[in-house]
Write a protein that holds these residues in place. Sequence first.
Motif, mmCIF file in Angstrom:
data_model
loop_
_atom_site.group_PDB
_atom_site.id
_atom_site.type_symbol
_atom_site.label_atom_id
_atom_site.label_comp_id
_atom_site.label_asym_id
_atom_site.label_seq_id
_atom_site.Cartn_x
_atom_site.Cartn_y
_atom_site.Cartn_z
ATOM 1 N N LYS A 206 1.084 14.206 23.419
ATOM 2 C CA LYS A 206 2.055 15.293 23.474
ATOM 3 C C LYS A 206 1.692 16.378 22.482
ATOM 4 C CE LYS A 206 5.171 12.618 20.481
ATOM 5 N NZ LYS A 206 6.458 11.936 20.380
ATOM 6 N N LYS A 207 1.936 17.609 22.895
ATOM 7 C CA LYS A 207 1.615 18.749 22.045
ATOM 8 C C LYS A 207 2.872 19.410 21.467
ATOM 9 C CE LYS A 207 -2.951 20.463 23.111
ATOM 10 N NZ LYS A 207 -3.742 21.676 23.369
ATOM 11 N N THR A 331 0.877 15.607 14.006
ATOM 12 C CA THR A 331 0.891 16.419 15.216
ATOM 13 C C THR A 331 -0.358 16.127 16.052
ATOM 14 O OG1 THR A 331 -0.308 18.259 14.191
ATOM 15 C CG2 THR A 331 2.108 18.255 13.993
ATOM 16 N N TYR A 332 -0.331 16.589 17.284
ATOM 17 C CA TYR A 332 -1.497 16.465 18.159
ATOM 18 C C TYR A 332 -2.716 17.129 17.515
ATOM 19 C CZ TYR A 332 -4.593 17.454 22.108
ATOM 20 O OH TYR A 332 -5.683 17.561 22.926
ATOM 21 N N ASP A 333 -2.523 18.357 17.017
ATOM 22 C CA ASP A 333 -3.637 19.072 16.386
ATOM 23 C C ASP A 333 -4.120 18.343 15.133
ATOM 24 O OD1 ASP A 333 -3.704 21.067 18.294
ATOM 25 O OD2 ASP A 333 -2.311 22.355 17.205
ATOM 26 N N GLU A 359 -9.414 10.539 30.527
ATOM 27 C CA GLU A 359 -9.562 11.972 30.759
ATOM 28 C C GLU A 359 -8.360 12.762 30.264
ATOM 29 O OE1 GLU A 359 -12.381 13.247 31.763
ATOM 30 O OE2 GLU A 359 -13.195 11.217 31.855
ATOM 31 N N ASP A 360 -7.599 12.222 29.339
ATOM 32 C CA ASP A 360 -6.459 12.992 28.848
ATOM 33 C C ASP A 360 -6.965 14.179 28.028
ATOM 34 O OD1 ASP A 360 -5.215 12.368 25.723
ATOM 35 O OD2 ASP A 360 -7.086 11.467 26.388
ATOM 36 N N ILE A 361 -6.071 15.066 27.663
ATOM 37 C CA ILE A 361 -6.469 16.331 27.057
ATOM 38 C C ILE A 361 -7.144 16.131 25.698
ATOM 39 C CG2 ILE A 361 -4.182 16.698 26.018
ATOM 40 C CD1 ILE A 361 -4.616 19.712 26.629
ATOM 41 N N LYS A 364 -10.748 15.119 26.259
ATOM 42 C CA LYS A 364 -11.488 16.278 26.775
ATOM 43 C C LYS A 364 -11.802 17.276 25.671
ATOM 44 C CE LYS A 364 -9.770 16.213 31.543
ATOM 45 N NZ LYS A 364 -8.959 16.926 32.553
ATOM 46 N N GLU A 365 -10.820 17.559 24.827
ATOM 47 C CA GLU A 365 -11.037 18.544 23.775
ATOM 48 C C GLU A 365 -12.019 18.028 22.719
ATOM 49 O OE1 GLU A 365 -7.407 20.068 22.175
ATOM 50 O OE2 GLU A 365 -6.831 21.043 24.055
ATOM 51 N N LEU A 366 -11.981 16.738 22.435
ATOM 52 C CA LEU A 366 -12.944 16.168 21.495
ATOM 53 C C LEU A 366 -14.364 16.259 22.057
ATOM 54 C CD1 LEU A 366 -10.981 13.020 20.263
ATOM 55 C CD2 LEU A 366 -11.603 15.007 18.884
#
Length: 385
Positions: A206-207, A331-333, A359-361, A364-366
């Motif tokens: 969650k973001k 946090t997510y970040d 394949e969650d966000i 993917k971002e990593l």
Amino acid sequence: MSDKFISLGGGNEIGASCYYLHCDGNNFIFDAGMRYENKRRYPSFSELSKLEEIDTLNDIDCIFLSHAHYDHNGGLPLLVSKLSTNKEIICSEYIKKFSEIQLNILKKHSGIPNYSLYEDICVDRATGMLTSYPLEKRIDKKNYSFTLYKSGHIPGAVMTLLEVNGKKILYTGDFSDRDFPLVEKYSLPKIEDLDLLIVNSTSAFKKDDTWETTWGNGESRVINLIKRIFLYNHLNIEINQVSNGLELAILINNELEKTDFKRLGITIFVDEPIAKMLKIVEEKEGKKFEYIEIFNEKNSLKNNGIYITLKKSTRLDKVSKLHLNYSLHETYDGIKELILKLKPKKTLITHYQGKENKEDILIKELKKEGYENCEYVINEKEYIY
């Protein structure tokens, strides 16, 4: 034998956090929490007896405790009851003192409904094994070394850097990546060549900003909570664990100090266990919480009172009740930033809500940032690192 990691609880869930680590012939446990569900309350300690690395549970070298929340320390009396000799439960001074209060509430003879779980002797044995160590000081044992670092989240919470024969493992526990009114964000030095990162990641899926919705400005939950005082003469906030009461009392006290509520005579009343934890904070931090008093029959039912109590521990008739269960996390970040900062050889993500999803966000971002050695943990599954 290969080095391995197993989540006995708190892997793909929030609750009953308990993690087994085997490294170069040594056996470690990180946390031993519980769930709030009566039918599945405890971690799968029975999984330990199935391992070829362990003949008996007494082969565990030590237990590391990250912080004093029941989902991380509430299973300790059951775990230590299975040991034939005492082991160190390694923690900070805050965690030791807080856990002593929390675990004593779980005694069968504590007299608090819904919390009477353990024989007194099991709790006494667990609290007797709690051993506090200073932060940011490397401690050398016979076969391993460790260093505790501030993780934020609640007072005394720590990350643990474990070193075994040149291998480095970091367990974060729950952590904060920003400063809160109650605690500052985590503090870590630069760690070179980290072999394994075990990261508790409540916000991995969650973001949204849970801090802002709970304690921020405007229409946050704490502001709305204080507004309710104007609607009712009394407000009883029931919480699941005593550490939540500590957090709520301090945060609401701080909010009252910033306002003109003093002229309204608002007082925060707390249960005796919460008062004991507040006393520890006052002594260690040199603070005085002006608006907080211990609840008793003499001062009960004053006008404009906020009563923070353990769930069903106190009967307050004709008082508006609010059941509040929350926790403040990274946090997510913050999760993403920590992983990219450390870039360990392997990252295992635990303590998250949601199904395994390669394949969650976050994954993917990593990958976009060039980091691919990341995996979500499933309870009772072995991970070789």
